[in-house]
Write a protein that holds these residues in place. Sequence first.
Motif, PDB file in Angstrom:
ATOM      1  N   GLY B 196       0.812  -1.223   0.000  1.00  0.00           N
ATOM      2  CA  GLY B 196       0.000   0.000   0.000  1.00  0.00           C
ATOM      3  C   GLY B 196       0.838   1.262   0.000  1.00  0.00           C
ATOM      4  O   GLY B 196       0.411   2.299   0.525  1.00  0.00           O
ATOM      5  N   THR B 197       2.020   1.180  -0.590  1.00  0.00           N
ATOM      6  CA  THR B 197       2.918   2.347  -0.628  1.00  0.00           C
ATOM      7  C   THR B 197       2.235   3.492  -1.380  1.00  0.00           C
ATOM      8  O   THR B 197       1.797   3.307  -2.508  1.00  0.00           O
ATOM      9  N   PHE B 198       2.124   4.629  -0.742  1.00  0.00           N
ATOM     10  CA  PHE B 198       1.449   5.746  -1.424  1.00  0.00           C
ATOM     11  C   PHE B 198       2.036   7.087  -1.020  1.00  0.00           C
ATOM     12  O   PHE B 198       2.729   7.227  -0.017  1.00  0.00           O
ATOM     13  N   VAL B 199       1.748   8.085  -1.844  1.00  0.00           N
ATOM     14  CA  VAL B 199       2.045   9.474  -1.516  1.00  0.00           C
ATOM     15  C   VAL B 199       0.843  10.298  -1.934  1.00  0.00           C
ATOM     16  O   VAL B 199       0.177   9.987  -2.924  1.00  0.00           O
TER      17      VAL B 199
END
Lengths: 325, 325
Positions: B196-199
Motif C-alpha cells: 500500500g505504498t502511497f504518496v
Amino acid sequence: MYTVSVPEEGELVRDVALKSKSCAVIGGGAIGMEIALALKHLGVDVHITKRSEPALPRNVDPDMGTILVDHIKEKGLHVYFGKGIDSINGKEVVESVTIGGEMIPVDFVVMAAGVDSNIDLGEKMGIECERGSIKTNERMETSIPSVYAIGDNCLSHHMIDKTPARIALATTAYRQAMVAGVNAAGGDAVYDGTLGTFVSFVGDLEVSATGYNTPGAERAGYEVVSGRANTLDKPTWMPDAKEISIKVLADVETGKLLGGHSIGTEGTDWRINMIALGIKKGMTLSEFASVELAYCPPVSELYDPLLMATDVALRKLDAKKRRRG
Amino acid sequence: MYTVSVPEEGELVRDVALKSKSCAVIGGGAIGMEIALALKHLGVDVHITKRSEPALPRNVDPDMGTILVDHIKEKGLHVYFGKGIDSINGKEVVESVTIGGEMIPVDFVVMAAGVDSNIDLGEKMGIECERGSIKTNERMETSIPSVYAIGDNCLSHHMIDKTPARIALATTAYRQAMVAGVNAAGGDAVYDGTLGTFVSFVGDLEVSATGYNTPGAERAGYEVVSGRANTLDKPTWMPDAKEISIKVLADVETGKLLGGHSIGTEGTDWRINMIALGIKKGMTLSEFASVELAYCPPVSELYDPLLMATDVALRKLDAKKRRRG
C-alpha cells in the motif's frame, strides 16, 4: 540558489576573481567544475582543464558525463577536458597557461586537481599504510589494536567485492565513524563497505551516483549490462515535470546490481539511494524492477525513470542470455 | 500548486460550489480532505466529518495524523472527525446536516466515504469473489484459469504476511498488471504482494506511507516498536531546509521493518520507498540503519531523518530486549 559562509581561502579566491578578467581552473572534478562555475558567475572568463576527457570518469559513464560537459559549456566555460595542462607561464605573477599546445592568457590559476591524505601521525605511530592511506580492517581498526581510523585518509573496502577502497565522502566517514565508535566503546560492529554513494551540483544539474560505473566495473572484472532512461520525473501533463536521466548497471553473470547514476535537477539522490540499498541486499535487476513505489501525479511518475532504466537493463540482459543459449 | 483538467463530475461540484456559501464533506480520507480543501479554496465554508477520529487511520499513526488534522484546521476547515453524520436534512434541496447532534446549515453535501468495486462481470462469470472483490492467486489469476484480475476490484495479498489485501492504488494495479500480463502471455510471474505504498497531498503537506501502521500491525498480531524523527531535511544552515516528520515501524520479535510513514512538504515519498524496499528484502532495523545515502548540503542531510527515526526505533528495541533479559 543558496548562500553559504565563505571560508578564508574562498574569500581570497573571490577577492582575486573580482579584480581579474580571466583564469584557468586545473582539475575538472566535482570541485573543479563547482569553483569554475562560481568564478564565471563572478564575471571571470574561465578555462577549465583536466587530463581525462569524460566528466566525473570514476562516477558516471561517458555518455552521461557529456550531459555535464554540455551544461558547463552552455554556462560559458571554456572546456579543455582530456588535454591537461602543459605549463603555467609568467614571472612573479601568472600571465598565461598552455593547454594542449595553446597559450591562453589568464590572470590567475586555481588548482583543484585532487586531494592527498595527511597520514603523518599514523606513520609516526608505525601504523600500516598503503597507497598514501591508513589501512583499516572491517572493524575500522588500524594495524595497532584499539587505534581506529575513519574518513578521507583511511583505506577501507568496497561494498560489492570487498576490494580496498578510499572514498573521500562525508557519507563514508559518517558510517565508518559509527562502526569505529561502537568498537572503540567495547562493542562489535562491522563496516560493510562503501559504494561511494554521492550527490552533487554541477551548475543547475544535480548528479548522483553509487557503486561502479561501467569502466570501473569492467576494471573490477565484471561484464556489465546497463539500461538508461531519459524521461520526465512526473506525468507529462504536470507543468513542473522535469527531465531526468538515469542509468542502472548490473553484472551479466548474476544479474545483480552493480551501480547507477542519475542527472537531473532534483530527485536524483533518492533514486540512487534505492540502488545503493539494492546493492547492499544483493538484489538482481528482476527483483529490483518489482519494487513498490509511491505514486501521485504532483510528486512522481507511476512508471518511474528508475524502473524504466531497470527494465531496459533487464531486457538487454534477457536478450544477451537468449543469444548465448 | 498545479492545474489539472477537471472531469465532468468535478465541473458539476465546482459550479455548485461557486453558487454556494457552505457545504459538508462526508468522508475524511485522502480524497475527502482534498476536495474539502479545494472547496474552501473556492470560498466555500466547509464542514468535514468522518466516523473515526484519526486522519488516514489505516495509513499513519494517530500521533502523525494530528499533523494533518491541525493543518486542515489551519486552512479553515471545520473538522468533525470521530463524529460521522447523523442526517442530511431538507426537502427537495439540502438545507442542513446533523453532526454529533449539532445541526449545521449547508447548501450542499459531497459524499467521499469510500469506494465499492463493481464486480458484476466477475460474478456473472462465476468467478470466486470475497469481501466484494474478485479473488486472485499470486499469479493474479482468478478462480477461472486464464482469467486474470488486477487493480481496485481484486483481492490480492499483503507483502509482509501474505494475508488477503485489497489496495485501491495505481501503484498496486500497475505491478499486478505486469504480473498478469506476463502470465497471460504464457510466462510465469508471481506477484509478491502489496504494501500500500502511497504518496498524496493534504493541503500543503505531502504524506507518504508504506506497510503497516501501528494499529494495523497490532491487528495483524505484531508487537510494534517505532521511532519517530521531527527534523529538517537539510542542514539547519541551508535557507531552504524544510520540516519533515518520519516514523519507522518494526516487529519486536524479529527486528524486521513493518512500515513507515512521513509527513513534510517534499521528499517524503522516496524515504518511504526506501522502507518499502527494505520490507521487500526482509531487512531488520539494524541492517537498514547502515544504508549508505547520498549527501550534499543543498540536497540532503548527512544524518537523514530516515536514519534518525530508524536509530530511535533501534534503540527502543535494544532497550526493550535488555529489560526482558
